[in-house]
Design an enzyme around this catalytic site. Sequence first.
Site, short mmCIF file in Angstrom:
data_model
loop_
_atom_site.label_atom_id
_atom_site.label_comp_id
_atom_site.label_asym_id
_atom_site.label_seq_id
_atom_site.Cartn_x
_atom_site.Cartn_y
_atom_site.Cartn_z
N ASP A 243 0.84 -1.20 0.00
CA ASP A 243 0.00 0.00 0.00
C ASP A 243 0.88 1.25 0.00
OD1 ASP A 243 0.88 -0.20 2.61
OD2 ASP A 243 -1.08 0.10 3.54
N SER A 244 2.20 1.04 0.05
CA SER A 244 3.14 2.15 -0.18
C SER A 244 2.88 2.78 -1.54
CB SER A 244 4.59 1.64 -0.11
OG SER A 244 4.76 0.49 -0.92
N ASP B 210 -1.07 -6.15 -0.33
CA ASP B 210 -1.37 -5.51 0.96
C ASP B 210 -2.86 -5.27 1.12
OD1 ASP B 210 0.53 -5.01 2.87
OD2 ASP B 210 1.29 -3.20 1.90
N LYS C 225 -1.08 -9.44 2.83
CA LYS C 225 -0.34 -8.97 4.02
C LYS C 225 -1.23 -7.97 4.76
CE LYS C 225 3.26 -5.96 3.78
NZ LYS C 225 2.72 -4.81 4.52
N GLU D 289 -1.30 -5.43 8.56
CA GLU D 289 -0.47 -4.87 9.62
C GLU D 289 -1.09 -5.12 11.00
OE1 GLU D 289 0.32 -0.72 8.85
OE2 GLU D 289 1.03 -1.13 6.82
N GLU E 81 9.37 -4.26 10.41
CA GLU E 81 9.75 -2.96 9.85
C GLU E 81 10.18 -1.98 10.95
OE1 GLU E 81 7.01 -1.17 7.07
OE2 GLU E 81 8.16 0.71 7.02
O1 KIV Z 1 3.58 -1.11 1.64
C1 KIV Z 1 4.74 -1.56 1.59
O2 KIV Z 1 5.48 -1.34 0.63
C2 KIV Z 1 5.20 -2.36 2.71
C3 KIV Z 1 6.64 -2.74 2.75
C4 KIV Z 1 7.50 -1.58 2.90
C5 KIV Z 1 6.92 -3.80 3.73
O3 KIV Z 1 4.42 -2.69 3.56
#
Ligand code: KIV
Length: 275
Positions: free
Chosen positions: A44-45, A83, A113, A115, A182
């Site tokens: 989600d970056s 994510d 993934k 969090e 992280e």
């Molecule tokens: O969103 C992302 O890119 C991440 C990574 C930096 C682990 O969660």
Amino acid sequence: MKNSVSTFLSAKKQGNKLSMLTAYDYSMAKLIDDSGINGILVGDSLGMVCLGYKDTLSVTMEDMIHHTKAVTRGTQNALVVADMPFMSYQTSVYDAVKNAGRLVQEAGAQAIKLEGGATVCEQVAAIVKAQIPVMGHIGLTPQSVNMFGGFKVQGKGEIAAKQIIEDAKKLEAAGVFAIVLEGIPYKLAELITKSVSVPTIGIGAGPSCDGQILVYQDMVDIYPGKKPKFVKTYANVGEIMTGAFKAYIEEIEHGTFPAKEHCFEIDDEVLNKLY
Ligand code: KIV
């Protein structure tokens, strides 16, 4: 060779390091996949590095599905992890399973993934029960930026460090196949890595993790924002691209682009009839 959840689990057993990068579109996924990476995360970056938001909180399920579809079309061998965006799993176990299912069914992700630690274990267990592999993510979890008061290293004090260790163990018990660590001290990451049977994937968590992940724009230096301390620049692609853009503009201005080899011909016989 096709990577899977089993590849990740056996890498830990055999002591082989795992490599992961983020990707958000077809071309980049293909380049990264062809280089032999184990896993690609559609992070989600993308909210920051692709969409220009100041954090990841505005990213939606539709954004994630759109970008994950492009990445899965460009990937043959890497394990594609998508994510779960902010508010797609925190609201309820039902929402979590439903939205994880969309990332697999509509976008083609092989795993998701999310969090958080103990607070999301109910969601993790339910998603795993639905046969969707889950990667955990603890430490500096960007979706908690407002609770942390900024993007700050986590787990420096005794209580916070113990909580992160506890979170890792609870995620393992809930059924994750890997855990992203992280922004935590590297000795804490080493301790966690030794305490769990699933691989740890570090980003700003030192060399003892079972694998590493970086945001690809950071490691090839094409993101204009401030780079965190843990990022290593492997190539100055941004500089090369700016050079190419400037050369292109100059050649247009000087009339040297396009040249003959970039042009299509027409028969003189046809041409003469046009005048
Ligand atoms: O969103 C992302 O890119 C991440 C990574 C930096 C682990 O969660």
